[in-house]
Design a protein around this motif. Sequence first.
Motif, PDB file in Angstrom:
ATOM      1  N   TRP A 301       0.852  -1.190   0.000  1.00  9.62           N
ATOM      2  CA  TRP A 301       0.000   0.000   0.000  1.00  9.62           C
ATOM      3  C   TRP A 301       0.888   1.240   0.000  1.00  9.62           C
ATOM      4  O   TRP A 301       1.955   1.255   0.617  1.00  9.62           O
ATOM      5  CB  TRP A 301      -0.900   0.042   1.238  1.00  9.62           C
ATOM      6  CG  TRP A 301      -2.051  -0.913   1.213  1.00  9.62           C
ATOM      7  CD1 TRP A 301      -2.096  -2.160   1.767  1.00  9.62           C
ATOM      8  CD2 TRP A 301      -3.321  -0.706   0.599  1.00  9.62           C
ATOM      9  NE1 TRP A 301      -3.316  -2.744   1.543  1.00  9.62           N
ATOM     10  CE2 TRP A 301      -4.103  -1.874   0.824  1.00  9.62           C
ATOM     11  CE3 TRP A 301      -3.896   0.335  -0.124  1.00  9.62           C
ATOM     12  CZ2 TRP A 301      -5.401  -2.018   0.366  1.00  9.62           C
ATOM     13  CZ3 TRP A 301      -5.187   0.208  -0.581  1.00  9.62           C
ATOM     14  CH2 TRP A 301      -5.929  -0.965  -0.335  1.00  9.62           C
ATOM     15  N   ASN A 316      -2.896   0.640  -4.199  1.00  9.57           N
ATOM     16  CA  ASN A 316      -2.164  -0.635  -4.187  1.00  9.57           C
ATOM     17  C   ASN A 316      -2.014  -1.136  -5.624  1.00  9.57           C
ATOM     18  O   ASN A 316      -2.520  -0.513  -6.561  1.00  9.57           O
ATOM     19  CB  ASN A 316      -2.856  -1.651  -3.272  1.00  9.57           C
ATOM     20  CG  ASN A 316      -4.213  -2.080  -3.785  1.00  9.57           C
ATOM     21  OD1 ASN A 316      -4.554  -1.857  -4.949  1.00  9.57           O
ATOM     22  ND2 ASN A 316      -5.010  -2.696  -2.928  1.00  9.57           N
ATOM     23  N   THR A 355      -7.282  -1.252   5.096  1.00  9.52           N
ATOM     24  CA  THR A 355      -5.832  -1.360   4.915  1.00  9.52           C
ATOM     25  C   THR A 355      -5.129  -1.897   6.151  1.00  9.52           C
ATOM     26  O   THR A 355      -3.906  -2.040   6.141  1.00  9.52           O
ATOM     27  CB  THR A 355      -5.243   0.024   4.586  1.00  9.52           C
ATOM     28  OG1 THR A 355      -5.541   0.915   5.661  1.00  9.52           O
ATOM     29  CG2 THR A 355      -5.830   0.566   3.301  1.00  9.52           C
TER      30      THR A 355
END
Length: 408
Positions: A301, A316, A355
């Motif tokens: 990420w 990403n 995330t």
Amino acid sequence: MAATTSSAGKPATISGVEIVLESVTKRYPNQKQPAVDNVNLTIPAGEIVVFVGPSGCGKTTTMRMINRLIEPSSGTITIGGKDALSIDPNELRRGIGYSIQQAGLFPHLTIAKNVATVPGLIGWDKQKIKARTDEMLDLVGLDPDMYRDRYPRQLSGGQQQRVGVARALAADPPVLLMDEPFGAVDPITRGLLQDELMRLQSELGKTIVFVTHDFNEAVKLGDRIAVLGNQSAIMQYDTPEAILANPANDMVAGFVGADASLKQLTLTRVRDVDLIQCPTVTEGDSVDELRTLLAGRKRQWALILDDRGRPMRWVNPSHLAHASSLRGTGMPVGEVVSVQSTLQDALEALLAESTASTVATGSRGEYVGLITIDTLVSHLSSMREEHAHDHEEGDHKAVDAESNEVAR
């Protein structure tokens, strides 16, 4: 704050004064029992002291006796060494900031005139009032050019509450009384306002008396917490750390709750832990270079920042697969935390993020790092080890003392 360890961090200067309540009692006509009975309490200069307790216990009554919105039936209250009961009530109140739930702004006055209320009453000249009004709006994070001529109805609840704090601080009082000021806003805004209060306190060093029924809020904000029972009886008055570790009785333990270890996260600020870093880019950077960079990383990420370094979007490899530019690529950053936020705030934000991390920002909203579950687990583990070590040391000292006693 001063020489103590503060939940909000030590202020650069202390402008607050000590408040002392001695045998303070409030009786209402035709009531057998006093509403507040014989309260004795010292509130140190420059600290945030939080009154917490069940509804109807007398915490708001106790606080309002400090500025004589409610007159004590007996006892003495001194503020900065002066007997509050010997001062004209209106003069006393003009020297004490007061912030309440839903801000209590005058709806027919502009934001600037609301903030200028007390400076106007005490006779400041117009230029000084205008400069102070703009200074206060800027201090609470509201652009004066944008907000000074608006009316309260044109602001959100959180913005109104910020104006309420600005008004309470406008005449630079040494003492600020806050009666559940953030109780009427949503949880996210409430957290942001709490962070803002701690930032202000780190700069101003006022003496703040804060009333809440929310123990988590008390732990987050308070240098000291007064847990009050019926008639404002003081069940425990200590630092948040001491109360969490050793509740004085069953009532206090009930406030602490079964999740005391998680509440320990409220004692640590984001600024106090090592943050994890991720790749950062701007919209003008190369997609190919970022794709190559992420391909070799375990955690794939990156953050796209604006031209002021503020986080805008997560990205990403799947977002980059068919992208020719980073402009508009990725997904928006969700809830962020500031360096003033607690690790408890970070946990709540983290649980809402896909995330598995939450973004931490500085005082201007700029990206400073990430907090992950590993950050929190590591911190709790180190705290447990530290407490175990302290407990072991305490046991050794007790044994040594007993041995010395026997030897004598």
